[in-house]
Design an enzyme around this catalytic site. Structure first.
Site, PDB file in Angstrom:
ATOM      1  N   GLY A 148      34.862  64.888   5.836  1.00 16.88           N
ATOM      2  CA  GLY A 148      36.244  65.054   5.405  1.00 16.88           C
ATOM      3  C   GLY A 148      37.236  64.380   6.328  1.00 16.88           C
ATOM      4  O   GLY A 148      38.389  64.800   6.422  1.00 16.88           O
ATOM      5  N   SER A 157      37.182  56.661   3.600  1.00 16.04           N
ATOM      6  CA  SER A 157      37.626  55.759   2.534  1.00 16.04           C
ATOM      7  C   SER A 157      38.993  55.165   2.849  1.00 16.04           C
ATOM      8  O   SER A 157      39.223  53.961   2.674  1.00 16.04           O
ATOM      9  CB  SER A 157      37.667  56.493   1.190  1.00 16.04           C
ATOM     10  OG  SER A 157      38.550  57.600   1.239  1.00 16.04           O
ATOM     11  N   ASP A 179      46.343  60.282   3.975  1.00 13.53           N
ATOM     12  CA  ASP A 179      45.204  59.694   4.670  1.00 13.53           C
ATOM     13  C   ASP A 179      45.475  58.248   5.070  1.00 13.53           C
ATOM     14  O   ASP A 179      45.216  57.832   6.200  1.00 13.53           O
ATOM     15  CB  ASP A 179      43.959  59.753   3.779  1.00 13.53           C
ATOM     16  CG  ASP A 179      43.500  61.171   3.512  1.00 13.53           C
ATOM     17  OD1 ASP A 179      44.068  62.101   4.126  1.00 13.53           O
ATOM     18  OD2 ASP A 179      42.600  61.348   2.679  1.00 13.53           O
TER      19      ASP A 179
END
Length: 371
Positions: free
Chosen positions: A115, A119, A163
């Site tokens: 987590g 990506s 992110d």
């Protein structure tokens, strides 16, 4: 550097540029980003490195040092992308006519399935490298937005901006206070060592895959609740009691989490700016309870990790990331690190869970070029 050596071996020449982008851990502010709210991530020491040379013929050749066969994946068209290559090809697709093809070698050390957003690190590393070699002049935030669009529109994962922004903008020794609506950001000093503390990531070893599943369902519930309340996003709810009176079931619970989580982010930033790092534990605990009971994205392994960490001497702990697996974080006095790890390991063994992995994390630098 092994990614450069692998690039030369696969493609017959040295890369024109090499960029590294980190993964992230979110200190607090979970599932608030796509509700136009506040988040407080920091970059972790692990990331993705992209060695890249542009091509004029539109062909994309990708090599991952983590792939099983070690052979480049060659794609004549973007429609041929599968699996991890979608994140790379998605970035190329979002740049449109500004770029053609590329030879790219990827090396990564982000623990998979923990987590920590490998990506986003992959997207930002590739976007930064393309921005560099093509002289596009994009800012770090523009690169983050491009990477998010690649994940939303090409990969099909409806993630928020957190992110990618953390991977692109974070500074060493700081957390990133980000307003996900205005995209205004501020670096907040987060010097744990000066206070005798460590931030321990507890990887439950329960891997998760969000695309098209429960993550998308939570986002839809929040958007539906906002429509019923007549606000652009749940971030705009100012009268929580009045809002909850108008909602029922899951939408009511999701709204309560988002609104109170935004308050927790702002409170934690206030403590950090005041130098009260040792006092943030209660906010981490409250965040976990809200994610467990109101947003319902925790898991038995995450709950046990949090409870055992607190029992072992952590000042605060919570799940981090999208949920359903992945990692928890614990704020731990340095002298209690061993005790916390022993407590969590024993609790896992007692329940027959796979042994957890422990990763002490320090706030690292965002995307940067490697000479």
């Amino acid at each position: 550097m092994r990614v450069v050596e692998a690039f030369r071996a696969a493609f017959g020449a040295s890369p024109q540029t090499v960029w590294r982008a980190p993964g992230r851990v979110n200190l607090i502010g979970e599932h608030t980003d796509y509700n136009d709210g506040f988040v407080l991530p920091f970059a972790v020491p692990w990331g993705l490195t992209a060695a890249l040379t542009p091509r004029a013929d539109g062909v994309v050749r990708l090599l991952s040092l983590q792939s099983a066969d070690g052979e480049p994946v060659v794609m004549e068209t973007r429609e041929e992308s599968r699996g991890w290559t979608r994140y790379v090809v998605g970035v190329l697709a979002m740049l449109g006519d500004r770029v053609a093809g590329a030879d790219i070698a990827i090396d990564g050390d982000v623990p998979q399935g923990a987590g920590l957003s490998s990506s986003a690190a992959l997207e930002v590393a590739v976007a930064s490298a393309l921005n560099d070699v093509h002289g596009l002049g994009m800012t770090p935030m523009e690169l983050a937005l491009l990477s998010q669009k690649a994940e939303n529109d090409f990969v099909g994962m409806p993630c928020g901006i957190m992110d990618q922004a953390a991977s692109a903008l974070c500074e060493e020794g700081h957390a990133l206070f980000l307003d996900c609506r205005s995209l205004g950001s501020r670096s907040i000093p987060f010097d744990l060592a000066a206070h005798g503390l460590s931030l321990l990531i507890i990887d439950t070893q329960v891997h998760h895959e969000h695309a098209g599943g429960e993550y998308a369902k939570r986002r839809a519930e929040c958007e539906s609740a906002a429509r019923k309340l007549g606000v652009p996003a749940l971030r705009d709810v100012t009268d929580l009691a009045g809002a909850l009176a108008q909602l029922q079931g899951d939408e009511r619970k999701r709204t309560e989490h988002v609104v109170t989580e935004n308050h927790r982010v702002e409170a934690l930033v206030g403590l950090l700016r005041a130098g009260a790092v040792t006092e943030i534990g209660a906010l981490l605990n409250a965040s976990h309870l809200s994610l467990r009971d109101l947003y319902e994205v925790s898991s038995p392994e995450l709950d046990v990790a949090v409870e055992a960490a607190l029992k072992g001497g952590a000042r605060g702990a919570r799940m981090t990331g999208g949920g359903f697996g992945g990692s928890a974080i614990a704020l731990v006095p340095v002298e209690r690190l061993e005790s916390v790890q022993e407590s969590v390991s024993a609790a896992y063994a007692e329940r027959g869970y796979q042994a957890p992995r422990f990763l002490p994390a320090t706030p690292a630098q965002g995307a940067h070029r490697i000479a």
